[in-house]
Write an enzyme that holds these catalytic residues in place. Structure first.
Site, PDB file in Angstrom:
ATOM      1  N   GLU A 415      -5.807   6.826  -7.801  1.00 57.81           N
ATOM      2  CA  GLU A 415      -4.449   7.287  -7.515  1.00 57.81           C
ATOM      3  C   GLU A 415      -4.014   8.435  -8.411  1.00 57.81           C
ATOM      4  OE1 GLU A 415      -4.805   3.292  -5.707  1.00 57.81           O
ATOM      5  OE2 GLU A 415      -5.344   4.146  -7.663  1.00 57.81           O
ATOM      6  N   HIS A 484       1.954  -6.993  -4.707  1.00 51.80           N
ATOM      7  CA  HIS A 484       2.055  -6.115  -3.541  1.00 51.80           C
ATOM      8  C   HIS A 484       3.444  -6.178  -2.914  1.00 51.80           C
ATOM      9  CE1 HIS A 484      -2.092  -5.193  -3.820  1.00 51.80           C
ATOM     10  NE2 HIS A 484      -2.288  -4.862  -2.568  1.00 51.80           N
TER      11      HIS A 484
END
Length: 688
Positions: A415, A484
């Site tokens: 990322e 998440h």
């Protein structure tokens, strides 16, 4: 694994095929850098220069040799020890010195100081104070040149300490994967601040690391300016010829402390003396005289000229002026244009729409992506699984076949690396859309978003813009448990230099992206994953949306319900429940979380005199707290009741459905909060 800290011995080899004029030029540049740095040390002691000061004394041959082998058009990125690189690149010595003083005549208008020198005209993209943080943007700038057919080499300088950073590995892997024309120049001075290389690295051979990542690498004697020049010329030719990236590990040594705060307790004084005996300037002078390339009289003339130049630079800085405090906020972001240019391609028309259709937010966003890709060839989408997989939420399904691998670019699970590449692409006049699969993964990219994308415009004195769009899914409610299910958009809304938007309906998912891509500043687009399947009617003639304005989704007169993103459907449902009890609730959708539309927020609250804020973030430190503070400061005397907030419980989101639902803002909680502002019996209202 041990490292030999002793320098090479002996004089430099004979100079071959080097003109006397060129040699004198190299020597002059090294003397310029040395005199500039020595002067900076004196000025620091005199408290004319403050903050951190990292001197380049001892390493001059690296910048001089390397930059002399590159084209003036090649982009250059550096670490915080970049004064020498800036001078050699052609940045005016007076402008560099004025920057050290913090004067507005400085090359970054006094905004960056010693560690952040910028000169966009000379394609000098500054020093970066985050170790390794500039490596992914360098890959992005190289990729931008590759896509545009420009035969440039992006040169990025860094210290050996950066090779321990994840961004080093991510950047080299991406560069090799995409054959990006980037030259990595590692200035190995043996110490990352005060930690010797062998104390931090299991494998001290940095060229091994590069080769393991698919990047050819060589070692160079960094005290020999001609050796550095030759090695960089060879490597740059390969890179420019399309052979992919290269890395040079240049062995050098800093004669002074890491910074002026450094007591230098970590290295032996005899070691320093041994390296000082191999001073690159002394070696070059001795070799030049031996080979008949320079005389004592010429050296004296060069030193005289350099002394005068640096003295003039100091005088320029001394005479410089302080930027007015009234300009403090100038160039935090770019002034927005009065109107947004319309896209040239309309996917609804191309697909034969003859009127409004009911679509999902996922389908609306895909229409927006297609519109952007067709209308502007600079736009590309990159991220994990955006291509062959079609996106983790199927938003980009089919786009790989429509636009190809160069513009729908699958990335590794890296990322920080690919977000930093997005920063570099934006600096290189591309319009990248970086998709981060979920907001929790974006924490790995915070360095690039916060330290690079958000700061570069202001820190460069307005020279640089980063037109980058970062998309990320956010929110809970799908039984994905704590890691998440985050709602961290308030973290990004905290950062000056970013724009943060949160679509909540098909119209916003369709219209926000194009407007965001026209922004010259980075835009973070947080998309609540629970909305992708939400349906709504979409007009094929809808154009771009104004991101500066909040939206009144339901007018009302009794209480204002403020929300955004995934909480909007719940808030609208709560308003319906209240309406059944005779309460007229106005629902305000923020849409843009930074900057907040204070005028619309306050206008609504002043009409209803009551305020409830619904925020899926945790209550402590939340966006709702900021809004409440603003409303309280501006509308306190007009409020008929305390401000209410409905937020997620202060707990990591649990997996079990009943616990997750209990943790999140729900319709009954919103109704109860509104009833408290009105003095109504919430139980009675909820019973209907």
């Amino acid at each position: 694994m041990s490292v030999d800290h002793t320098p090479p011995t002996g004089e430099l080899p004979p100079a071959r095929e080097v003109s006397a004029a060129h040699y004198r030029g190299l020597l002059r540049q090294m003397l310029r850098v040395r005199r500039f740095e020595e002067t900076c040390a004196e000025l620091y002691s005199a408290q004319k220069i403050r903050g951190f000061l990292h001197l380049y004394i001892g390493e001059e041959a690296v910048a001089v040799g390397a930059l002399s082998a590159l084209s003036d058009d090649d982009p250059v990125l550096c670490t915080y020890r970049e004064h020498g690189h800036a001078l050699v690149r052609g940045v005016d010595a007076g402008a560099v010195m004025a920057e050290m003083f913090g004067k507005q005549e400085g090359c970054s208008r006094g905004r960056g100081g010693s560690m952040h020198l910028f000169d966009a005209e000379r394609r000098f993209y500054g020093g970066n104070a985050i170790v390794g943080g500039h490596l992914p943007p360098a890959v992005g700038m190289a990729l931008a040149d590759q896509l545009a057919g420009r035969h440039r080499v992006t040169a990025v300088f860094f210290g050996e300490g950066a090779s321990a950073e994840g961004e080093f590995h991510e950047a080299l892997n991406l560069a090799a994967l995409w054959k990006a024309p980037v030259l990595f120049v590692c200035e190995n001075n043996l110490y990352a601040m005060g930690t010797a290389l062998e104390r931090s690295e299991a494998n001290v051979h940095l060229t091994d690391k590069a080769r393991a990542l698919g990047v050819p690498a060589e070692e160079v004697d960094g005290m020999d300016v001609l050796a550095v020049e030759a090695a960089v010329a060879k490597a740059a030719a390969a890179v420019r010829g399309g052979d992919g990236p290269r890395l040079l590990e240049v062995r050098t040594y800093r004669f002074r402390a890491h910074s002026m705060f450094d007591a230098e307790l970590y290295r032996d004084k005899e070691e320093v003396k041994a390296w000082q005996a191999r001073d690159p300037i002394r070696l070059a002078i001795d070799a030049g005289k031996r080979d008949g390339l320079v005389t004592d009289a010429e050296i004296e003339a060069i030193e005289q000229s350099v002394g005068e130049e640096i003295a003039a630079a100091v005088a320029f800085a001394e005479a410089g002026t302080w930027e007015p405090v009234e300009e403090l906020l100038v160039d935090v972001t770019t002034p927005r244009p009065a109107s947004t240019p319309l896209p040239s391609y309309h996917p609804e028309q191309a697909d034969g729409w003859d009127g409004p259709r009911v679509v999902t937010c996922r389908e609306a966003l895909k229409l927006a992506l297609r519109e952007a890709m067709h209308s502007d060839e600079r736009v590309l989408l990159m991220g994990e699984d955006v291509g062959r997989y079609g996106g983790s939420y199927a938003v980009s399904k089919g786009l790989l076949a429509e636009f190809g691998e160069e513009r729908i670019r699958d990335t590794p699970l890296a990322e920080s690396g690919f977000t930093g590449v997005g920063v570099g692409l934006a600096l290189g006049d591309r319009r990248p859309i970086v998709e981060i699969m979920t907001v929790n993964f974006s924490l790995l990219a915070l360095d690039q978003i916060v330290n690079n994308a958000a700061t570069l415009r202001h820190m460069s004195g307005g020279q640089l813009s980063v037109p980058l769009v970062v998309r990320m899914a956010t929110g809970a409610g799908r039984q994905l448990a704590a890691q998440h299910s985050h709602s961290l958009e308030n973290w990004y809304a905290h950062v000056p230099g970013l724009r943060v938007v949160a679509p909540s309906c098909v119209q916003d998912f369709r219209g926000m992206l194009w407007t965001a891509l026209q922004d010259l500043d980075p835009v973070v687009m947080v998309e609540h994953a629970g909305l992708y399947n939400l349906e709504g009617e979409l007009d094929p003639n809808q154009g771009p949306l104004d991101l500066d304005k909040a939206a009144i989704r339901r007018p009302g007169t009794d209480v204002t319900l403020i929300t955004y993103g995934g909480s909007l459907p719940k808030t609208l449902e709560a308003a319906e429940r209240l309406a059944a009890a005779g309460v007229s609730a106005e629902v305000l959708d923020l849409r843009t979380l930074r900057p907040l539309d204070d005028a619309t927020i306050l206008g609504s609250v002043l009409r209803t005199r009551r305020c409830v804020i619904v925020d899926e973030g945790w209550r402590t430190g939340s966006l709702s707290g900021e809004i409440a503070a603003r409303v309280g400061a501006e509308a306190f005397w007009d409020l008929e009741a305390p401000i209410e907030r409905v937020c997620t419980a202060e707990v990591p989101i649990p997996y079990a459905k009943h616990l997750e639902e209990a943790a999140l803002p729900q319709v009954p909680a919103i109704v109860r909060a509104a009833c408290r502002t009105l003095g109504l019996d919430a139980d009675e209202v909820l019973r209907g």
